[in-house]
Design a protein around this motif. Structure first.
Motif, PDB file in Angstrom:
ATOM      1  N   SER A   1      43.619  -0.675 -86.597  1.00 37.07           N
ATOM      2  CA  SER A   1      43.878   0.888 -86.606  1.00 37.07           C
ATOM      3  C   SER A   1      45.013   1.395 -87.407  1.00 37.07           C
ATOM      4  CB  SER A   1      44.321   1.237 -85.006  1.00 37.07           C
ATOM      5  OG  SER A   1      43.141   0.751 -84.377  1.00 37.07           O
ATOM      6  N   GLN A   2      45.846   0.619 -87.603  1.00 35.26           N
ATOM      7  CA  GLN A   2      47.352   1.202 -88.327  1.00 35.26           C
ATOM      8  C   GLN A   2      47.311   0.973 -89.738  1.00 35.26           C
ATOM      9  OE1 GLN A   2      50.284  -1.392 -86.166  1.00 35.26           O
ATOM     10  NE2 GLN A   2      50.182  -0.062 -84.627  1.00 35.26           N
ATOM     11  N   LYS A   3      46.128   0.500 -90.194  1.00 33.43           N
ATOM     12  CA  LYS A   3      45.798   0.567 -91.661  1.00 33.43           C
ATOM     13  C   LYS A   3      45.818   1.945 -92.277  1.00 33.43           C
ATOM     14  CE  LYS A   3      42.975  -3.921 -92.015  1.00 33.43           C
ATOM     15  NZ  LYS A   3      41.775  -4.121 -92.270  1.00 33.43           N
ATOM     16  N   ALA A   4      45.922   2.181 -93.528  1.00 33.06           N
ATOM     17  CA  ALA A   4      45.568   3.393 -94.330  1.00 33.06           C
ATOM     18  C   ALA A   4      44.383   4.173 -93.809  1.00 33.06           C
ATOM     19  CB  ALA A   4      45.800   3.317 -95.612  1.00 33.06           C
ATOM     20  N   PRO A   5      44.330   5.524 -93.710  1.00 35.82           N
ATOM     21  CA  PRO A   5      43.041   6.032 -93.175  1.00 35.82           C
ATOM     22  C   PRO A   5      41.902   5.660 -93.780  1.00 35.82           C
ATOM     23  CG  PRO A   5      44.558   7.600 -93.144  1.00 35.82           C
ATOM     24  CD  PRO A   5      45.336   6.184 -93.574  1.00 35.82           C
ATOM     25  N   GLU A   6      41.664   5.438 -95.040  1.00 30.39           N
ATOM     26  CA  GLU A   6      40.540   5.216 -95.647  1.00 30.39           C
ATOM     27  C   GLU A   6      40.177   3.673 -95.844  1.00 30.39           C
ATOM     28  OE1 GLU A   6      40.399   8.286 -99.020  1.00 30.39           O
ATOM     29  OE2 GLU A   6      42.281   7.487 -99.137  1.00 30.39           O
ATOM     30  N   ALA A   7      41.325   2.827 -95.331  1.00 28.37           N
ATOM     31  CA  ALA A   7      40.949   1.452 -95.060  1.00 28.37           C
ATOM     32  C   ALA A   7      40.483   0.797 -93.817  1.00 28.37           C
ATOM     33  CB  ALA A   7      42.300   0.662 -95.532  1.00 28.37           C
TER      34      ALA A   7
ATOM     35  N   ILE B   1      43.999   4.141 -82.271  1.00 30.94           N
ATOM     36  CA  ILE B   1      44.684   5.312 -82.683  1.00 30.94           C
ATOM     37  C   ILE B   1      46.015   4.775 -83.215  1.00 30.94           C
ATOM     38  CG2 ILE B   1      46.063   7.349 -81.927  1.00 30.94           C
ATOM     39  CD1 ILE B   1      43.818   7.439 -79.445  1.00 30.94           C
ATOM     40  N   ASP B   2      46.165   5.447 -84.427  1.00 32.17           N
ATOM     41  CA  ASP B   2      47.410   5.359 -85.386  1.00 32.17           C
ATOM     42  C   ASP B   2      48.386   6.435 -85.024  1.00 32.17           C
ATOM     43  OD1 ASP B   2      49.167   4.263 -87.425  1.00 32.17           O
ATOM     44  OD2 ASP B   2      48.475   5.903 -88.796  1.00 32.17           O
ATOM     45  N   VAL B   3      49.586   6.041 -84.922  1.00 30.91           N
ATOM     46  CA  VAL B   3      50.631   7.071 -84.542  1.00 30.91           C
ATOM     47  C   VAL B   3      51.556   7.518 -85.616  1.00 30.91           C
ATOM     48  CG1 VAL B   3      52.679   7.588 -82.985  1.00 30.91           C
ATOM     49  CG2 VAL B   3      50.748   6.251 -82.270  1.00 30.91           C
ATOM     50  N   MET B   4      51.337   8.622 -86.144  1.00 29.99           N
ATOM     51  CA  MET B   4      51.994   9.237 -87.392  1.00 29.99           C
ATOM     52  C   MET B   4      53.167   9.993 -86.805  1.00 29.99           C
ATOM     53  SD  MET B   4      51.118  11.615 -90.377  1.00 29.99           S
ATOM     54  CE  MET B   4      50.833  13.310 -89.349  1.00 29.99           C
ATOM     55  N   VAL B   5      54.355   9.748 -86.834  1.00 29.39           N
ATOM     56  CA  VAL B   5      55.498  10.724 -86.682  1.00 29.39           C
ATOM     57  C   VAL B   5      56.014  11.716 -87.404  1.00 29.39           C
ATOM     58  CG1 VAL B   5      57.339   9.271 -87.695  1.00 29.39           C
ATOM     59  CG2 VAL B   5      57.780  10.487 -85.479  1.00 29.39           C
ATOM     60  N   GLU B   6      56.510  12.759 -87.100  1.00 40.33           N
ATOM     61  CA  GLU B   6      56.832  13.945 -87.793  1.00 40.33           C
ATOM     62  C   GLU B   6      58.323  14.199 -87.768  1.00 40.33           C
ATOM     63  OE1 GLU B   6      56.330  18.512 -88.876  1.00 40.33           O
ATOM     64  OE2 GLU B   6      54.467  17.483 -88.189  1.00 40.33           O
TER      65      GLU B   6
ATOM     66  N   PRO C   1      55.033   1.753 -87.340  1.00 37.47           N
ATOM     67  CA  PRO C   1      54.272   0.674 -88.182  1.00 37.47           C
ATOM     68  C   PRO C   1      53.198   1.308 -89.214  1.00 37.47           C
ATOM     69  CG  PRO C   1      53.377   0.413 -85.861  1.00 37.47           C
ATOM     70  CD  PRO C   1      54.682   1.211 -85.831  1.00 37.47           C
ATOM     71  N   SER C   2      52.924   2.668 -88.723  1.00 35.24           N
ATOM     72  CA  SER C   2      52.042   3.451 -89.502  1.00 35.24           C
ATOM     73  C   SER C   2      52.287   3.628 -91.002  1.00 35.24           C
ATOM     74  CB  SER C   2      51.895   4.940 -88.954  1.00 35.24           C
ATOM     75  OG  SER C   2      50.887   5.687 -89.824  1.00 35.24           O
ATOM     76  N   THR C   3      51.198   3.597 -91.931  1.00 38.75           N
ATOM     77  CA  THR C   3      51.678   3.860 -93.287  1.00 38.75           C
ATOM     78  C   THR C   3      51.968   5.336 -93.486  1.00 38.75           C
ATOM     79  OG1 THR C   3      49.059   4.279 -93.369  1.00 38.75           O
ATOM     80  CG2 THR C   3      49.754   2.216 -93.835  1.00 38.75           C
ATOM     81  N   LEU C   4      51.756   6.268 -92.632  1.00 39.85           N
ATOM     82  CA  LEU C   4      52.003   7.564 -92.623  1.00 39.85           C
ATOM     83  C   LEU C   4      53.287   8.057 -92.112  1.00 39.85           C
ATOM     84  CD1 LEU C   4      48.431   8.406 -91.742  1.00 39.85           C
ATOM     85  CD2 LEU C   4      49.222   8.507 -94.007  1.00 39.85           C
ATOM     86  N   PHE C   5      53.758   9.133 -92.755  1.00 38.78           N
ATOM     87  CA  PHE C   5      55.126   9.651 -92.202  1.00 38.78           C
ATOM     88  C   PHE C   5      55.121  11.161 -92.589  1.00 38.78           C
ATOM     89  CE2 PHE C   5      59.538   8.790 -90.447  1.00 38.78           C
ATOM     90  CZ  PHE C   5      60.055   9.883 -90.561  1.00 38.78           C
ATOM     91  N   SER C   6      55.314  12.131 -91.555  1.00 34.57           N
ATOM     92  CA  SER C   6      55.298  13.566 -92.097  1.00 34.57           C
ATOM     93  C   SER C   6      56.847  13.986 -92.222  1.00 34.57           C
ATOM     94  CB  SER C   6      54.430  14.601 -90.979  1.00 34.57           C
ATOM     95  OG  SER C   6      54.563  15.721 -91.254  1.00 34.57           O
TER      96      SER C   6
END
Length: 560
Positions: free
Chosen positions: A114-120, A262-267, A328-333
């Motif tokens: 779940s914590q991989k990049a979205p397209e992966a 579900i991946d958790v992206m923090v902002e 741990p998400s690959t994403l950060f807003s």
């Protein structure tokens, strides 16, 4: 006027022939029959063929069994399925569901997938239920795919007279999402939401196959996040000592979400929406709590990071780095929305810094953005920004930056033309707080800025690729519903979000067919059922129609 005898026959037909393929979101490929099956009292789910099955998959199996046993959902037909009893009593029994991974697939945890990049992320699965009860199967090439299949399987069943059953075997489903980003934003700064409320929402998201939790965790009003090395921010910026998220709380939420696909992206929104930092570090904030607030911010309190200050840039980069290590998400807003120019124009320190360097405001913003994003990229994060960073300001962004389009769906084309991958988050379709009336005091006739209320039908009718070329359409990652919480808290979280947010969950999973009217016709009975099923699972969904309509599909349509 129909004679009474005809109405009786019609009601009987409705009870027997009402739709029973009421899955949400709708699978991409679904084939069903008309054979009923009863669930055996000894029904079991087996993952024994999966070597070293991860703990979260094993727990998902147990959770699915529990949901099947406790949903006890009666069919949404006249009589609520009581007429099924006679048919079901004579049906074969289903005693087993077997999970298996494809040849060569690795049994990673659901969380890690779940914590991989979205397209992966690989969320595809195949589900079969034979009509003779010989055993159902779910196969996938990842544990995340198996989890999505389990989610679908739990929605197949109804209950009547103590018997759990389905009516539409054989079933064959081949399913995968149309878009890799299917999300929900929750703002926990305007009002605080305990961890249990966040987890409750994650459960509901997972049942809708949503996979991205956008945690807008801090803002100008409060800073509830305890960040190692920066704990003074929460100590002075949280509403109180109990309204905080400790590192352990964050780890708990991230783990809970991951196990549910579900991946958790923090902002951490910057440089605007940061007034609360002035409680601990006034040296970093321009126009802190300045009045009249409307001259310095979109809502109170005013205050923005001093983006032209080298000390503030270094502080912000360090803060974002520390926060990134918690997720741990690959994403950060990093946000970037609603920057107030007047705030900086009136701030002596900012003007002195600009004059000393000879930079314009836009050049200073570019320097600030490049520095903070560089810190995140060094931590392996992909930056995510609001649309102003692309459309309103001349800043340098990495090519893989993701852009949230929020001001208007009309802005999607402009973002796509600049070549950035984008996420639909348009206020004119997906803002859940719209239509709640004005919340600013001394304004009795005020409305919410994004009126009117956004119904599920409105968001469901959204076209993700409208006005885009074929190449631009490839930049669409998906989208999300959003709840800004000026007027929301744990008390009204469920009814303001559900089941309206379910509408976009299906939009991004199944994709529109191209016939919006037909999509709405077939969606409503299924969304009714999803809403009722969620209630059985403890989610206080809002009613979409009177129950009289819910159990009579189509009877309350405008043209009926």
């Amino acid at each position: 006027m129909f004679p009474k005898s005809t109405l009786v026959v019609f009601a009987t037909l409705l009870t027997v022939f009402a739709p029973v393929d009421a899955l949400w979101p709708q699978p991409r490929s679904l084939q069903t029959g008309t054979t009923p099956l009863r669930l055996s009292s000894g029904f079991d789910i087996s993952a024994s063929s999966i070597h070293n099955a991860p703990t979260d998959l094993q727990q998902a199996v147990q959770d699915a069994k529990t949901l099947i046993q406790t949903d006890k959902l009666q069919r949404l037909v006249v009589g609520r399925g009581s007429g099924d009893a006679a048919v079901v009593q004579k049906a074969h029994t289903l005693s087993k569901l077997t999970l298996s991974l494809g040849k060569g697939a690795i049994a990673n945890s659901i969380t890690s997938e779940s914590q991989k990049a979205p397209e992966a992320r690989d969320e595809a699965y195949t589900l079969t239920v034979p009509s003779d009860g010989t055993g159902a199967t779910i196969t996938a090439n990842s544990t995340l795919g198996l989890f999505r299949g389990l989610t679908t399987f739990t929605q197949l069943f109804y209950e009547t007279g103590g018997t759990t059953y389905l009516l539409n075997a054989p079933i064959h489903i081949e399913d995968s999402p149309a878009y890799p980003w299917r999300g929900l934003l929750l703002d926990t700064s305007r009002n605080f939401f305990p961890v249990d409320a966040v987890k409750h929402t994650l459960d509901a998201m997972s049942w809708n196959k949503m996979n991205q939790f956008h945690w807008h965790i801090v803002d100008s009003q409060s800073f509830p996040l305890q960040v190692p090395g920066y704990t003074d921010l929460a100590a002075k910026g949280a509403y109180d000592s109990q309204s905080v998220y400790s590192p352990q709380d964050v780890a708990d939420v991230v783990s809970y979400a991951g196990a549910r696909g579900i991946d958790v992206m923090v902002e951490i929104d910057t440089p605007g929406h940061t007034a609360v930092i002035s409680q601990a570090h006034p040296e970093h904030i321009a126009c802190a709590e300045a009045t009249p607030w409307a001259s310095f911010a979109n809502e109170p309190p005013a205050g923005q990071l001093r983006l032209a200050s080298n000390a503030t840039i270094a502080y912000t980069a360090g803060l974002l780095t520390a926060v990134s290590k918690m997720f741990p998400s690959t994403l950060f807003s990093t946000g970037g929305d609603e920057i107030n120019a007047n705030c900086y124009a009136q701030d002596v320190e900012t003007q002195q810094a600009l004059n000393a360097t000879g930079k314009t405001f836009e050049q200073a913003l570019d320097t600030f953005t490049q520095a903070t994003h560089k810190a995140l990229i060094a931590e392996g994060k992909t930056p995510v920004v609001w649309e102003e960073m692309v459309l309103a300001h001349n800043v340098t962004l990495s090519n893989n930056t993701l852009v949230l389009v929020w001001i208007s769906s009309d802005d999607v084309k402009a973002v796509a033309e600049k070549g950035f991958k984008l996420i639909h988050a348009a206020s004119d379709y997906f803002y859940l707080d719209c239509g709640g009336g004005g919340w600013v005091g001394e304004n009795p006739d005020g409305n919410s800025w994004c009126d009117p209320f956004k119904t599920w039908q409105h968001s469901y009718s959204f076209d993700p690729t409208a006005n885009l070329t074929a190449d631009e359409a490839k930049l669409v990652m998906g989208g999300q519903h959003l709840l800004w919480t000026e007027q929301s808290g744990p008390q009204n979280l469920d009814p303001i979000v559900w089941p309206r947010a379910s509408s976009s969950a299906e939009l991004w999973w199944s994709a529109p067919s191209g016939n919006a009217s037909a999509d709405l016709d077939t969606a409503l009975p299924r969304l009714h059922e999803m809403s009722y099923r969620m209630r059985q699972r403890g989610v206080d969904t809002i009613s979409l129609q009177p129950e009289w309509c819910a159990i009579r599909p189509g009877a309350c349509d405008l043209t009926a």
